[in-house]
Write a protein that holds these residues in place. Structure first.
Motif, PDB file in Angstrom:
ATOM      1  N   HIS A 153      37.787  46.200  41.231  1.00 29.63           N
ATOM      2  CA  HIS A 153      37.825  44.757  40.963  1.00 29.63           C
ATOM      3  C   HIS A 153      38.167  43.941  42.209  1.00 29.63           C
ATOM      4  O   HIS A 153      37.420  43.030  42.604  1.00 29.63           O
ATOM      5  CB  HIS A 153      38.834  44.452  39.854  1.00 29.63           C
ATOM      6  CG  HIS A 153      39.089  42.987  39.664  1.00 29.63           C
ATOM      7  ND1 HIS A 153      38.335  42.198  38.825  1.00 29.63           N
ATOM      8  CD2 HIS A 153      39.995  42.151  40.242  1.00 29.63           C
ATOM      9  CE1 HIS A 153      38.763  40.949  38.885  1.00 29.63           C
ATOM     10  NE2 HIS A 153      39.772  40.897  39.727  1.00 29.63           N
ATOM     11  N   ASP A 154      39.281  44.252  42.838  1.00 29.45           N
ATOM     12  CA  ASP A 154      39.742  43.438  43.964  1.00 29.45           C
ATOM     13  C   ASP A 154      38.783  43.518  45.153  1.00 29.45           C
ATOM     14  O   ASP A 154      38.554  42.515  45.854  1.00 29.45           O
ATOM     15  CB  ASP A 154      41.144  43.886  44.409  1.00 29.45           C
ATOM     16  CG  ASP A 154      42.217  43.535  43.393  1.00 29.45           C
ATOM     17  OD1 ASP A 154      41.939  42.704  42.499  1.00 29.45           O
ATOM     18  OD2 ASP A 154      43.320  44.091  43.491  1.00 29.45           O
ATOM     19  N   ALA A 158      36.497  40.359  46.634  1.00 33.70           N
ATOM     20  CA  ALA A 158      36.663  39.874  48.005  1.00 33.70           C
ATOM     21  C   ALA A 158      35.338  39.598  48.708  1.00 33.70           C
ATOM     22  O   ALA A 158      35.294  38.800  49.652  1.00 33.70           O
ATOM     23  CB  ALA A 158      37.473  40.890  48.819  1.00 33.70           C
ATOM     24  N   ILE A 159      34.251  40.219  48.259  1.00 35.77           N
ATOM     25  CA  ILE A 159      32.954  39.992  48.918  1.00 35.77           C
ATOM     26  C   ILE A 159      32.034  39.084  48.100  1.00 35.77           C
ATOM     27  O   ILE A 159      30.893  38.832  48.513  1.00 35.77           O
ATOM     28  CB  ILE A 159      32.238  41.324  49.243  1.00 35.77           C
ATOM     29  CG1 ILE A 159      31.969  42.130  47.978  1.00 35.77           C
ATOM     30  CG2 ILE A 159      33.038  42.120  50.256  1.00 35.77           C
ATOM     31  CD1 ILE A 159      31.107  43.371  48.223  1.00 35.77           C
ATOM     32  N   LEU A 160      32.513  38.590  46.984  1.00 40.48           N
ATOM     33  CA  LEU A 160      31.724  37.638  46.198  1.00 40.48           C
ATOM     34  C   LEU A 160      31.964  36.225  46.730  1.00 40.48           C
ATOM     35  O   LEU A 160      32.512  35.360  46.051  1.00 40.48           O
ATOM     36  CB  LEU A 160      32.082  37.737  44.712  1.00 40.48           C
ATOM     37  CG  LEU A 160      31.359  38.825  43.929  1.00 40.48           C
ATOM     38  CD1 LEU A 160      32.002  39.030  42.562  1.00 40.48           C
ATOM     39  CD2 LEU A 160      29.868  38.506  43.779  1.00 40.48           C
ATOM     40  N   THR A 161      31.555  36.021  47.980  1.00 38.31           N
ATOM     41  CA  THR A 161      31.722  34.728  48.630  1.00 38.31           C
ATOM     42  C   THR A 161      30.373  34.222  49.114  1.00 38.31           C
ATOM     43  O   THR A 161      29.434  34.997  49.333  1.00 38.31           O
ATOM     44  CB  THR A 161      32.675  34.829  49.839  1.00 38.31           C
ATOM     45  OG1 THR A 161      32.021  35.562  50.886  1.00 38.31           O
ATOM     46  CG2 THR A 161      33.971  35.524  49.467  1.00 38.31           C
ATOM     47  N   VAL A 174      26.525  42.482  39.343  1.00 35.94           N
ATOM     48  CA  VAL A 174      27.820  42.400  38.659  1.00 35.94           C
ATOM     49  C   VAL A 174      27.644  41.929  37.219  1.00 35.94           C
ATOM     50  O   VAL A 174      28.255  42.468  36.289  1.00 35.94           O
ATOM     51  CB  VAL A 174      28.772  41.455  39.428  1.00 35.94           C
ATOM     52  CG1 VAL A 174      29.948  41.026  38.559  1.00 35.94           C
ATOM     53  CG2 VAL A 174      29.271  42.136  40.706  1.00 35.94           C
ATOM     54  N   SER A 175      26.790  40.944  37.027  1.00 36.54           N
ATOM     55  CA  SER A 175      26.590  40.421  35.664  1.00 36.54           C
ATOM     56  C   SER A 175      25.780  41.388  34.814  1.00 36.54           C
ATOM     57  O   SER A 175      26.057  41.571  33.631  1.00 36.54           O
ATOM     58  CB  SER A 175      25.909  39.054  35.708  1.00 36.54           C
ATOM     59  OG  SER A 175      24.594  39.133  36.226  1.00 36.54           O
ATOM     60  N   GLN A 180      33.099  42.024  33.376  1.00 37.25           N
ATOM     61  CA  GLN A 180      33.700  40.817  32.809  1.00 37.25           C
ATOM     62  C   GLN A 180      34.916  40.316  33.574  1.00 37.25           C
ATOM     63  O   GLN A 180      35.180  39.114  33.616  1.00 37.25           O
ATOM     64  CB  GLN A 180      34.069  41.068  31.341  1.00 37.25           C
ATOM     65  CG  GLN A 180      32.887  41.082  30.390  1.00 37.25           C
ATOM     66  CD  GLN A 180      32.210  39.719  30.300  1.00 37.25           C
ATOM     67  OE1 GLN A 180      32.859  38.670  30.361  1.00 37.25           O
ATOM     68  NE2 GLN A 180      30.886  39.721  30.168  1.00 37.25           N
ATOM     69  N   SER A 181      35.663  41.222  34.198  1.00 31.96           N
ATOM     70  CA  SER A 181      36.866  40.780  34.907  1.00 31.96           C
ATOM     71  C   SER A 181      36.520  39.903  36.117  1.00 31.96           C
ATOM     72  O   SER A 181      37.389  39.206  36.650  1.00 31.96           O
ATOM     73  CB  SER A 181      37.706  41.978  35.356  1.00 31.96           C
ATOM     74  OG  SER A 181      37.039  42.719  36.372  1.00 31.96           O
ATOM     75  N   LEU A 182      35.257  39.930  36.549  1.00 27.51           N
ATOM     76  CA  LEU A 182      34.837  39.131  37.696  1.00 27.51           C
ATOM     77  C   LEU A 182      34.195  37.805  37.284  1.00 27.51           C
ATOM     78  O   LEU A 182      33.733  37.054  38.140  1.00 27.51           O
ATOM     79  CB  LEU A 182      33.868  39.932  38.573  1.00 27.51           C
ATOM     80  CG  LEU A 182      34.510  41.076  39.354  1.00 27.51           C
ATOM     81  CD1 LEU A 182      33.453  41.967  39.985  1.00 27.51           C
ATOM     82  CD2 LEU A 182      35.457  40.545  40.425  1.00 27.51           C
ATOM     83  N   LEU A 183      34.228  37.493  35.997  1.00 28.11           N
ATOM     84  CA  LEU A 183      33.665  36.214  35.541  1.00 28.11           C
ATOM     85  C   LEU A 183      34.330  35.021  36.238  1.00 28.11           C
ATOM     86  O   LEU A 183      33.625  34.109  36.696  1.00 28.11           O
ATOM     87  CB  LEU A 183      33.778  36.093  34.022  1.00 28.11           C
ATOM     88  CG  LEU A 183      32.971  34.977  33.350  1.00 28.11           C
ATOM     89  CD1 LEU A 183      32.755  35.291  31.866  1.00 28.11           C
ATOM     90  CD2 LEU A 183      33.613  33.603  33.476  1.00 28.11           C
ATOM     91  N   PRO A 184      35.667  34.964  36.351  1.00 28.40           N
ATOM     92  CA  PRO A 184      36.270  33.827  37.066  1.00 28.40           C
ATOM     93  C   PRO A 184      35.803  33.720  38.521  1.00 28.40           C
ATOM     94  O   PRO A 184      35.662  32.608  39.048  1.00 28.40           O
ATOM     95  CB  PRO A 184      37.774  34.115  36.983  1.00 28.40           C
ATOM     96  CG  PRO A 184      37.927  34.985  35.787  1.00 28.40           C
ATOM     97  CD  PRO A 184      36.701  35.854  35.776  1.00 28.40           C
ATOM     98  N   THR A 185      35.563  34.851  39.161  1.00 28.07           N
ATOM     99  CA  THR A 185      35.098  34.833  40.546  1.00 28.07           C
ATOM    100  C   THR A 185      33.674  34.292  40.631  1.00 28.07           C
ATOM    101  O   THR A 185      33.348  33.504  41.525  1.00 28.07           O
ATOM    102  CB  THR A 185      35.155  36.250  41.154  1.00 28.07           C
ATOM    103  OG1 THR A 185      36.475  36.769  40.986  1.00 28.07           O
ATOM    104  CG2 THR A 185      34.795  36.225  42.626  1.00 28.07           C
ATOM    105  N   ILE A 186      32.828  34.711  39.711  1.00 28.12           N
ATOM    106  CA  ILE A 186      31.451  34.206  39.665  1.00 28.12           C
ATOM    107  C   ILE A 186      31.467  32.706  39.354  1.00 28.12           C
ATOM    108  O   ILE A 186      30.680  31.935  39.920  1.00 28.12           O
ATOM    109  CB  ILE A 186      30.615  34.964  38.627  1.00 28.12           C
ATOM    110  CG1 ILE A 186      30.512  36.449  38.998  1.00 28.12           C
ATOM    111  CG2 ILE A 186      29.222  34.357  38.499  1.00 28.12           C
ATOM    112  CD1 ILE A 186      29.722  36.741  40.242  1.00 28.12           C
TER     113      ILE A 186
END
Length: 257
Positions: A153-154, A158-161, A174-175, A180-186
């Protein structure tokens, strides 16, 4: 044709036009051996080494690496993982057909070899996901379908920029994997893209906004928008003989460059 391992190697090493189906199939179906693994590994590592596959008589680059990368499907082994990674980390102007075949091997190796393959491919993705890198690492993204999502996750976050090369492809993977834990990052990535759009700063990067928007919609929905596509390429492509039948005209008409 009566074949031996050495004769099949000779055919793959020298073939220039058409696809040597019989020699590929012969090596594909042989029991794995250090001889075959070493030959495949060398070809993967030297796929873009013109000195390794240059034919002086015809002044042509030989397509042997694609033939050996097909053979590799029948010999999934830890010794070949670094060679697959090399396909995507040594050349910024790669061969499309080899990219596609290499992507198949990423998913296949993750499925057959498990965590040892997943971790190596993910390390390469994370290492080369820097703004200055323009290598075709997105073809390794299929490893994300096989990760332990809590464990990675972490690192993926970090590379979803916006400045990560091919971040839009990463977001879609990812989608599709329903991470799902990366939804806020997306969501944050989408908000930033919208901000850039309002500031008229997206320019040629408009495609990033559209892809990230689709990824966000898919994660919010809680299921893939296109279920048949939401899996690694290795689970979508037909068997190699059928797939490469469709590419015969390409190899008959063109030389690998």
């Amino acid at each position: 044709m009566d074949l031996t391992v050495d004769k099949a190697f000779e055919i793959l090493d020298t073939n220039q036009h058409g696809i040597p189906f019989e020699a590929i199939a012969y090596l594909y179906e042989q029991p794995s051996s250090q001889e075959i693994l070493a030959k495949i590994s060398y070809s993967l590592h030297h796929a873009y080494d013109e000195e390794a596959y240059y034919d002086e008589k015809t002044d042509a680059i030989l397509p042997a690496p694609i033939w050996y990368s097909i053979v590799a499907e029948g010999h999934a082994h830890e010794d070949l993982i670094d060679g697959v990674i090399a396909l995507f980390t040594t050349e910024d102007d790669p061969w499309d057909v080899l990219n596609e075949q290499g992507m198949f091997l990423v998913g296949l190796f993750c499925e057959k070899l498990g965590k040892v393959a997943v971790d190596k491919f993910m390390k390469a993705i994370l290492t080369y996901s820097k703004p200055q890198d323009e290598l075709p690492i997105m073809f390794m993204h299929d490893a994300i379908y096989f990760v332990n999502q809590d464990e990675y996750h972490d690192q993926i976050k970090a590379i979803l920029t916006f400045n990560t090369p091919y971040v839009e492809a990463l977001a879609i993977t990812v989608s599709s994997a329903q991470y799902q834990s990366l939804l806020p990052t997306i969501q944050s990535l989408y908000d930033f893209c919208k901000y850039k759009e309002r500031q008229d700063e997206l320019g040629q990067n408009e495609h990033i906004l559209y892809e990230v928007e689709e990824a966000l919609r898919e994660l919010k929905l809680g299921k893939p928008l296109y279920p048949e596509q939401a899996k690694p390429y290795s689970q979508k492509r037909e068997p190699w003989q059928e797939h490469y039948q469709g590419l015969i005209p390409y190899f008959e008409e063109e030389k690998a460059e």
